[in-house]
Design a protein around this motif. Structure first.
Motif, short mmCIF file in Angstrom:
data_model
loop_
_atom_site.label_atom_id
_atom_site.label_comp_id
_atom_site.label_asym_id
_atom_site.label_seq_id
_atom_site.Cartn_x
_atom_site.Cartn_y
_atom_site.Cartn_z
N VAL A 127 0.85 -1.19 0.00
CA VAL A 127 0.00 0.00 0.00
C VAL A 127 0.88 1.24 0.00
O VAL A 127 1.90 1.29 0.71
CB VAL A 127 -0.91 -0.02 1.25
N ASN A 128 0.50 2.24 -0.76
CA ASN A 128 1.19 3.53 -0.73
C ASN A 128 0.75 4.22 0.57
O ASN A 128 -0.28 4.90 0.61
CB ASN A 128 0.84 4.36 -1.96
N ALA A 129 1.52 4.02 1.62
CA ALA A 129 1.15 4.49 2.96
C ALA A 129 1.04 6.01 3.03
O ALA A 129 0.15 6.54 3.70
CB ALA A 129 2.15 3.99 3.99
N GLU A 130 1.92 6.72 2.32
CA GLU A 130 1.86 8.18 2.34
C GLU A 130 0.57 8.69 1.70
O GLU A 130 -0.11 9.56 2.26
CB GLU A 130 3.08 8.76 1.61
N ALA A 131 0.20 8.11 0.57
CA ALA A 131 -1.05 8.52 -0.10
C ALA A 131 -2.27 8.12 0.74
O ALA A 131 -3.25 8.86 0.80
CB ALA A 131 -1.13 7.91 -1.49
N ALA A 132 -2.20 6.96 1.40
CA ALA A 132 -3.31 6.53 2.26
C ALA A 132 -3.48 7.50 3.42
O ALA A 132 -4.61 7.87 3.77
CB ALA A 132 -3.07 5.11 2.76
N GLU A 133 -2.38 7.92 4.02
CA GLU A 133 -2.45 8.87 5.13
C GLU A 133 -3.01 10.22 4.66
O GLU A 133 -3.80 10.85 5.37
CB GLU A 133 -1.07 9.05 5.76
N GLN A 134 -2.65 10.65 3.47
CA GLN A 134 -3.19 11.89 2.93
C GLN A 134 -4.70 11.77 2.71
O GLN A 134 -5.45 12.70 3.02
CB GLN A 134 -2.49 12.27 1.62
N MET A 135 -5.13 10.62 2.18
CA MET A 135 -6.57 10.42 1.96
C MET A 135 -7.30 10.41 3.31
O MET A 135 -8.37 11.02 3.46
CB MET A 135 -6.84 9.12 1.21
N TRP A 136 -6.74 9.72 4.29
CA TRP A 136 -7.36 9.63 5.62
C TRP A 136 -7.48 11.03 6.24
O TRP A 136 -8.53 11.39 6.77
CB TRP A 136 -6.57 8.69 6.51
N SER A 137 -6.44 11.82 6.14
CA SER A 137 -6.46 13.18 6.69
C SER A 137 -7.53 14.03 6.00
O SER A 137 -8.27 14.76 6.67
CB SER A 137 -5.09 13.85 6.53
N ALA A 138 -7.62 13.93 4.68
CA ALA A 138 -8.64 14.69 3.94
C ALA A 138 -10.04 14.26 4.35
O ALA A 138 -10.94 15.09 4.51
CB ALA A 138 -8.43 14.52 2.44
N TYR A 139 -10.23 12.96 4.52
CA TYR A 139 -11.53 12.44 4.95
C TYR A 139 -11.90 12.97 6.33
O TYR A 139 -13.01 13.50 6.53
CB TYR A 139 -11.51 10.90 4.95
N LEU A 140 -10.98 12.85 7.29
CA LEU A 140 -11.27 13.32 8.65
C LEU A 140 -11.59 14.81 8.65
O LEU A 140 -12.54 15.25 9.30
CB LEU A 140 -10.08 13.03 9.58
N GLU A 141 -10.81 15.59 7.91
CA GLU A 141 -11.05 17.03 7.85
C GLU A 141 -12.41 17.33 7.24
O GLU A 141 -13.15 18.18 7.76
CB GLU A 141 -9.94 17.70 7.03
N SER A 142 -12.78 16.62 6.18
CA SER A 142 -14.08 16.87 5.52
C SER A 142 -15.25 16.56 6.45
O SER A 142 -16.32 17.15 6.32
CB SER A 142 -14.20 16.06 4.24
N LYS A 143 -15.05 15.62 7.36
CA LYS A 143 -16.12 15.20 8.29
C LYS A 143 -16.03 15.94 9.62
O LYS A 143 -16.88 15.73 10.50
CB LYS A 143 -16.05 13.69 8.54
N GLY A 144 -15.00 16.77 9.80
CA GLY A 144 -14.83 17.49 11.05
C GLY A 144 -14.48 16.58 12.21
O GLY A 144 -14.81 16.87 13.37
N ILE A 145 -13.78 15.49 11.93
CA ILE A 145 -13.40 14.53 12.97
C ILE A 145 -11.97 14.83 13.41
O ILE A 145 -11.04 14.74 12.61
CB ILE A 145 -13.48 13.08 12.45
N PRO A 146 -11.77 15.18 14.67
CA PRO A 146 -10.40 15.41 15.14
C PRO A 146 -9.63 14.08 15.19
O PRO A 146 -10.20 13.02 15.44
CB PRO A 146 -10.58 15.99 16.54
N ARG A 147 -8.34 14.15 14.97
CA ARG A 147 -7.49 12.95 15.00
C ARG A 147 -7.66 12.16 16.28
O ARG A 147 -7.62 10.93 16.27
CB ARG A 147 -6.03 13.34 14.86
N THR A 148 -7.85 12.86 17.39
CA THR A 148 -7.97 12.18 18.68
C THR A 148 -9.25 11.37 18.79
O THR A 148 -9.37 10.50 19.64
CB THR A 148 -7.93 13.20 19.84
N LYS A 149 -10.22 11.63 17.93
CA LYS A 149 -11.49 10.90 17.94
C LYS A 149 -11.68 10.04 16.69
O LYS A 149 -12.76 9.52 16.44
CB LYS A 149 -12.65 11.89 18.06
N ALA A 150 -10.63 9.92 15.90
CA ALA A 150 -10.71 9.17 14.64
C ALA A 150 -10.94 7.68 14.91
O ALA A 150 -10.35 7.11 15.83
CB ALA A 150 -9.44 9.35 13.83
#
Length: 176
Positions: A12-35
């Protein structure tokens, strides 16, 4: 191409996966601590199958997946739970979508019903197709780790199936 010559899935392209995950969390207003918990992986065991299953998820009816419970122990992975997320990658290891697990059940191979088989969204959506293709798949993948698997094994401890139902939640244009 014979099963013996199937190409291996790339990592898996881990860097791209992390970027997608961050964009998803931000779009949903989910803080990392509650992901929620998530994994990044491809479906299937070779690039062409990963691409086919991803296409069924994004453009078809695939809203379920099944796996062998024993694989989670063998690979030292956490068994999926409701509300977990999965970044689904294509056959090249590139993240393409995020799904959210709605439910997780245990079953034997022969207890899987026609409704679940159809929800897997593969082939002609029939239980007969599901059984034939999953038996071939699990025989192949278990043989690769030195196990001679058969459907009757799912009645034994550790041989049962993990049945997941999910929804696509990212990218937005494919969300349920």
């Amino acid at each position: 191409m014979t099963e013996k010559s199937l190409p291996v899935l790339p990592p898996v392209n881990a860097e791209a996966a992390e970027q997608m995950w961050s964009a998803y969390l931000e779009s949903k207003g989910i803080p990392r601590t509650k992901a929620p918990h998530y994994v990044a992986e491809s479906f299937g065991d070779h690039p062409a199958l990963a691409d086919e299953l991803l296409d069924e998820m994004l453009h078809g009816t695939k809203r379920a997946t099944s796996s062998l419970a024993s694989d989670y122990a063998y690979y030292n992975e956490r068994v999926p739970q409701p509300e977990d997320h999965c970044i689904v990658c294509d056959g090249q290891g590139q993240p393409r979508a995020i799904l959210r697990v709605l439910s997780v059940e245990r079953s034997s191979f022969f207890e899987v019903d026609a409704q679940f088989a159809a929800a897997e969204g593969e082939g002609d959506l029939s239980l007969e197709y599901w059984r034939a293709e999953h038996e071939k798949f699990w025989r192949r993948t278990q043989k690769s780790i030195g196990i001679d698997w058969n459907p009757e094994d799912t009645a034994n401890a550790g041989g049962e199936l993990v049945l997941e139902r999910f929804e696509v939640c990212w990218p937005q244009e494919h969300a349920d």
